[in-house]
Design a protein around this motif. Structure first.
Motif, PDB file in Angstrom:
ATOM      1  N   HIS A 184     -36.047  -1.216  -5.138  1.00 15.61           N
ATOM      2  CA  HIS A 184     -35.789  -0.197  -4.114  1.00 15.61           C
ATOM      3  C   HIS A 184     -34.621   0.680  -4.578  1.00 15.61           C
ATOM      4  CE1 HIS A 184     -35.712   1.492   0.038  1.00 15.61           C
ATOM      5  NE2 HIS A 184     -34.485   1.786  -0.354  1.00 15.61           N
ATOM      6  N   CYS A 187     -39.573  -0.534   4.703  1.00 18.52           N
ATOM      7  CA  CYS A 187     -39.820   0.375   3.575  1.00 18.52           C
ATOM      8  C   CYS A 187     -41.259   0.168   3.141  1.00 18.52           C
ATOM      9  CB  CYS A 187     -38.866   0.107   2.411  1.00 18.52           C
ATOM     10  SG  CYS A 187     -39.298   1.060   0.931  1.00 18.52           S
ATOM     11  N   HIS A 203     -37.264   5.252  -0.553  1.00 18.80           N
ATOM     12  CA  HIS A 203     -37.572   4.617  -1.840  1.00 18.80           C
ATOM     13  C   HIS A 203     -38.160   5.692  -2.766  1.00 18.80           C
ATOM     14  CE1 HIS A 203     -39.251   0.609  -3.633  1.00 18.80           C
ATOM     15  NE2 HIS A 203     -39.279   1.552  -4.582  1.00 18.80           N
ATOM     16  N   CYS A 231     -41.566  -0.919  -0.582  1.00 15.38           N
ATOM     17  CA  CYS A 231     -41.198  -2.326  -0.790  1.00 15.38           C
ATOM     18  C   CYS A 231     -42.261  -3.251  -0.189  1.00 15.38           C
ATOM     19  CB  CYS A 231     -39.832  -2.626  -0.173  1.00 15.38           C
ATOM     20  SG  CYS A 231     -38.441  -2.013  -1.164  1.00 15.38           S
TER      21      CYS A 231
HETATM   22 ZN   LIG Z   1     -38.154   0.206  -0.813  1.00 14.16          ZN
END
Ligand SMILES: [Zn+2]
Length: 178
Positions: free
Chosen positions: A69, A25, A120, A28
């Motif tokens: 997230h 991600c 996300h 993240c």
């Molecule tokens: Zn994320």
């Protein structure tokens, strides 16, 4: 286009077309200070962060996203909703200062069919300019419009540092008027 200009444009196209970092991600990864995406971060608040878009629609295209997230707006806690609102206002103040755009598009793309390529959740803040040229103009070789991403990051991050914690600009103006 002469060769030197072509090389500069090609470097910027790499950025536009997205050498997407190989992380599960990307947002993240930004939260976790992953070296592969570090250059995208321009602001870090307690609940929300702001990064440059890897595929900018325009110079100054930002994304505000929660530290956690989350993939659905309805998962936001009350404090995060407030933090989001403050963060987006701050984005507007920063972009007003750095780029002086003529307008903005602000919004969410929820789900892949709606254009969301990152699960996300993230809110786009896109400055719009009079007489702007799009990515197709750049690919067509008409003109390079995209600022060097390192320079964008430095200018925008500096403005966030200067303006974070201040009363949002429109509110300050109202207060002076009363
Ligand atoms: Zn994320």
């Amino acid at each position: 286009m002469v060769l030197a200009e072509s090389i500069v444009a090609a470097g910027k196209l790499d950025y536009i077309q997205g050498r997407r970092p190989a992380v599960p991600c990307i947002l993240c990864a930004i939260v976790g200070r992953d070296r592969r995406v570090r250059r995208l971060l321009v602001h870090e608040g307690s609940a929300f962060l702001v990064c440059l878009n890897l595929y900018p629609y325009n110079p100054g295209h930002l994304m505000a996203f929660p530290r956690r997230h989350l993939e659905d707006l309805r998962e936001l806690r009350a404090g995060e909703v407030l933090a989001l609102d403050r963060t987006v206002r701050l984005c507007l103040d920063v972009l007003d200062r750095v780029y002086r755009p003529a307008g903005y598009n602000i919004g969410w793309n929820l789900g892949r069919p709606a254009g969301a390529s990152i699960a996300h959740m993230h809110q786009h803040v896109i400055p719009r300019y009079d007489h702007e040229l799009g990515v197709m103009d750049l690919i067509g070789g008409k003109r390079v419009i995209v600022e060097d991403p390192g320079r964008s990051q430095r200018r925008i991050a500096r403005a966030f540092r200067a303006l974070a914690g201040q009363v949002p600009r429109a509110a300050a103006r109202t207060r002076r008027a009363t």
